[in-house]
Motif scaffolding. Structure first.
Motif, PDB file in Angstrom:
ATOM      1  N   PRO A  96      85.218   8.612 -19.816  1.00 24.69           N
ATOM      2  CA  PRO A  96      86.317   8.373 -19.098  1.00 24.69           C
ATOM      3  C   PRO A  96      86.286   7.718 -17.687  1.00 24.69           C
ATOM      4  N   GLU A  97      84.805   7.412 -17.255  1.00 25.90           N
ATOM      5  CA  GLU A  97      84.807   6.708 -16.047  1.00 25.90           C
ATOM      6  C   GLU A  97      85.031   5.173 -16.474  1.00 25.90           C
ATOM      7  N   VAL A  98      85.092   4.793 -17.742  1.00 26.60           N
ATOM      8  CA  VAL A  98      85.603   3.478 -18.028  1.00 26.60           C
ATOM      9  C   VAL A  98      87.208   3.510 -18.432  1.00 26.60           C
ATOM     10  N   ASN A  99      87.972   3.381 -17.126  1.00 26.05           N
ATOM     11  CA  ASN A  99      89.268   3.678 -17.327  1.00 26.05           C
ATOM     12  C   ASN A  99      89.907   2.044 -17.318  1.00 26.05           C
ATOM     13  N   LEU A 100      90.212   1.528 -18.533  1.00 21.91           N
ATOM     14  CA  LEU A 100      90.723   0.328 -18.621  1.00 21.91           C
ATOM     15  C   LEU A 100      91.983   0.125 -17.879  1.00 21.91           C
ATOM     16  N   ALA A 101      92.797   1.253 -18.294  1.00 25.24           N
ATOM     17  CA  ALA A 101      94.397   1.317 -17.614  1.00 25.24           C
ATOM     18  C   ALA A 101      94.309   1.199 -16.059  1.00 25.24           C
ATOM     19  N   GLU A 102      93.508   1.772 -15.265  1.00 24.40           N
ATOM     20  CA  GLU A 102      93.152   1.597 -14.130  1.00 24.40           C
ATOM     21  C   GLU A 102      92.731   0.317 -13.513  1.00 24.40           C
ATOM     22  N   TYR A 103      91.989  -0.022 -14.339  1.00 25.64           N
ATOM     23  CA  TYR A 103      91.228  -1.838 -13.935  1.00 25.64           C
ATOM     24  C   TYR A 103      92.399  -2.621 -14.033  1.00 25.64           C
ATOM     25  N   LEU A 104      93.214  -2.430 -15.128  1.00 23.57           N
ATOM     26  CA  LEU A 104      94.330  -3.519 -15.250  1.00 23.57           C
ATOM     27  C   LEU A 104      95.308  -3.340 -14.207  1.00 23.57           C
ATOM     28  N   ALA A 105      95.751  -2.024 -13.929  1.00 22.22           N
ATOM     29  CA  ALA A 105      96.846  -1.842 -13.068  1.00 22.22           C
ATOM     30  C   ALA A 105      96.408  -2.512 -11.662  1.00 22.22           C
ATOM     31  N   GLU A 106      95.296  -2.675 -11.351  1.00 25.17           N
ATOM     32  CA  GLU A 106      95.009  -3.276 -10.093  1.00 25.17           C
ATOM     33  C   GLU A 106      95.238  -5.112 -10.158  1.00 25.17           C
ATOM     34  N   LYS A 107      95.429  -5.593 -11.462  1.00 29.27           N
ATOM     35  CA  LYS A 107      95.557  -6.858 -11.627  1.00 29.27           C
ATOM     36  C   LYS A 107      97.089  -7.560 -11.646  1.00 29.27           C
ATOM     37  N   GLU A 108      97.316  -8.789 -11.442  1.00 32.94           N
ATOM     38  CA  GLU A 108      98.574  -9.346 -11.419  1.00 32.94           C
ATOM     39  C   GLU A 108      98.840  -9.785 -12.975  1.00 32.94           C
TER      40      GLU A 108
ATOM     41  N   LEU B 198      95.897 -10.663 -28.726  1.00 32.43           N
ATOM     42  CA  LEU B 198      96.066  -9.434 -28.290  1.00 32.43           C
ATOM     43  C   LEU B 198      97.297  -8.979 -27.254  1.00 32.43           C
ATOM     44  N   GLU B 199      98.163  -8.246 -27.545  1.00 30.76           N
ATOM     45  CA  GLU B 199      99.243  -7.873 -26.846  1.00 30.76           C
ATOM     46  C   GLU B 199      98.914  -6.662 -25.746  1.00 30.76           C
ATOM     47  N   SER B 200      99.545  -6.245 -24.847  1.00 25.84           N
ATOM     48  CA  SER B 200      99.619  -5.131 -24.005  1.00 25.84           C
ATOM     49  C   SER B 200      99.168  -4.007 -24.710  1.00 25.84           C
ATOM     50  N   ILE B 201      99.983  -3.868 -25.930  1.00 28.33           N
ATOM     51  CA  ILE B 201      99.941  -2.398 -26.674  1.00 28.33           C
ATOM     52  C   ILE B 201      98.580  -2.400 -27.318  1.00 28.33           C
ATOM     53  N   ASP B 202      97.874  -3.575 -27.547  1.00 30.74           N
ATOM     54  CA  ASP B 202      96.614  -3.740 -28.064  1.00 30.74           C
ATOM     55  C   ASP B 202      95.397  -3.216 -27.025  1.00 30.74           C
ATOM     56  N   LEU B 203      95.807  -3.651 -25.642  1.00 32.44           N
ATOM     57  CA  LEU B 203      94.749  -3.302 -24.391  1.00 32.44           C
ATOM     58  C   LEU B 203      95.068  -1.633 -24.404  1.00 32.44           C
ATOM     59  N   VAL B 204      96.270  -1.343 -24.669  1.00 30.85           N
ATOM     60  CA  VAL B 204      96.084   0.293 -24.575  1.00 30.85           C
ATOM     61  C   VAL B 204      95.501   0.827 -25.603  1.00 30.85           C
ATOM     62  N   THR B 205      95.494   0.419 -26.770  1.00 25.25           N
ATOM     63  CA  THR B 205      94.767   1.017 -27.676  1.00 25.25           C
ATOM     64  C   THR B 205      93.083   0.717 -27.613  1.00 25.25           C
ATOM     65  N   PHE B 206      92.782  -0.408 -26.913  1.00 21.66           N
ATOM     66  CA  PHE B 206      91.336  -0.685 -26.648  1.00 21.66           C
ATOM     67  C   PHE B 206      90.985   0.380 -25.617  1.00 21.66           C
ATOM     68  N   ALA B 207      91.907   0.637 -24.527  1.00 20.41           N
ATOM     69  CA  ALA B 207      91.433   1.290 -23.354  1.00 20.41           C
ATOM     70  C   ALA B 207      91.088   2.820 -24.093  1.00 20.41           C
ATOM     71  N   GLY B 208      91.490   3.014 -25.001  1.00 17.80           N
ATOM     72  CA  GLY B 208      91.156   4.458 -25.654  1.00 17.80           C
ATOM     73  C   GLY B 208      89.830   4.384 -26.504  1.00 17.80           C
ATOM     74  N   ILE B 209      89.745   3.461 -27.186  1.00 16.78           N
ATOM     75  CA  ILE B 209      88.325   3.033 -27.697  1.00 16.78           C
ATOM     76  C   ILE B 209      87.385   3.023 -26.784  1.00 16.78           C
ATOM     77  N   LEU B 210      87.445   2.227 -25.711  1.00 12.30           N
ATOM     78  CA  LEU B 210      86.572   1.994 -24.540  1.00 12.30           C
ATOM     79  C   LEU B 210      86.022   3.670 -24.130  1.00 12.30           C
ATOM     80  N   ALA B 211      87.220   4.378 -23.488  1.00 11.58           N
ATOM     81  CA  ALA B 211      86.897   5.644 -23.034  1.00 11.58           C
ATOM     82  C   ALA B 211      86.183   6.534 -24.109  1.00 11.58           C
ATOM     83  N   GLU B 212      86.542   6.452 -25.291  1.00 14.35           N
ATOM     84  CA  GLU B 212      85.742   7.250 -26.237  1.00 14.35           C
ATOM     85  C   GLU B 212      84.479   6.766 -26.487  1.00 14.35           C
ATOM     86  N   HIS B 213      84.087   5.503 -26.568  1.00 15.37           N
ATOM     87  CA  HIS B 213      82.802   4.970 -26.571  1.00 15.37           C
ATOM     88  C   HIS B 213      81.842   5.087 -25.353  1.00 15.37           C
ATOM     89  N   PHE B 214      82.335   4.906 -24.260  1.00 12.41           N
ATOM     90  CA  PHE B 214      81.670   4.643 -22.811  1.00 12.41           C
ATOM     91  C   PHE B 214      81.837   6.043 -21.982  1.00 12.41           C
TER      92      PHE B 214
END
Length: 105
Positions: A67-79, A49-65
């Motif tokens: 908005p408190e499951v904010n993958l973009a925010e989590y990834l922004a804290e990472k190197e 999976l590439e970064s665009i796939d993670l963006v897509t997956f972020a939307g899937i996670l937020a829809e399922h779990f």
């Protein structure tokens, strides 16, 4: 900064199974791809999976779990190397913590 790695014995079965199932829908059925998704499965190396796939997956996670499951925010804290090394177990632990589900202590 170090990534919050799920320990090898990480068990949050309900959350992990949902995250793995959602990933299977995104990346393709792991049985067809020839491997099982485990907590140690990496998004980049194993699932391809590439970064665009993670963006897509972020939307899937937020829809399922929610908005408190904010993958973009989590990834922004990472190197970058931490994002590249991200595992399904890492993500399942993050989801469990944010959604109030079971997570390791």
């Amino acid at each position: 900064m170090t990534i919050d790695r799920a320990p090898a014995g990480f068990v949050a079965p309900a959350v992990f199974e949902v995250v793995a199932g959602l990933l299977g829908e995104l990346a393709g059925d792991p049985r067809v791809l020839g491997f099982a998704i485990t907590p140690e499965t990496t998004f980049h190396e194993d699932l391809g999976l590439e970064s665009i796939d993670l963006v897509t997956f972020a939307g899937i996670l937020a829809e399922h779990f929610g908005p408190e499951v904010n993958l973009a925010e989590y990834l922004a804290e990472k190197e970058l190397d931490e994002v590249i090394g991200l595992t399904v177990g890492d993500l399942a632990r993050f989801v469990a913590q944010r959604s109030g589900g079971p997570c390791p202590r």
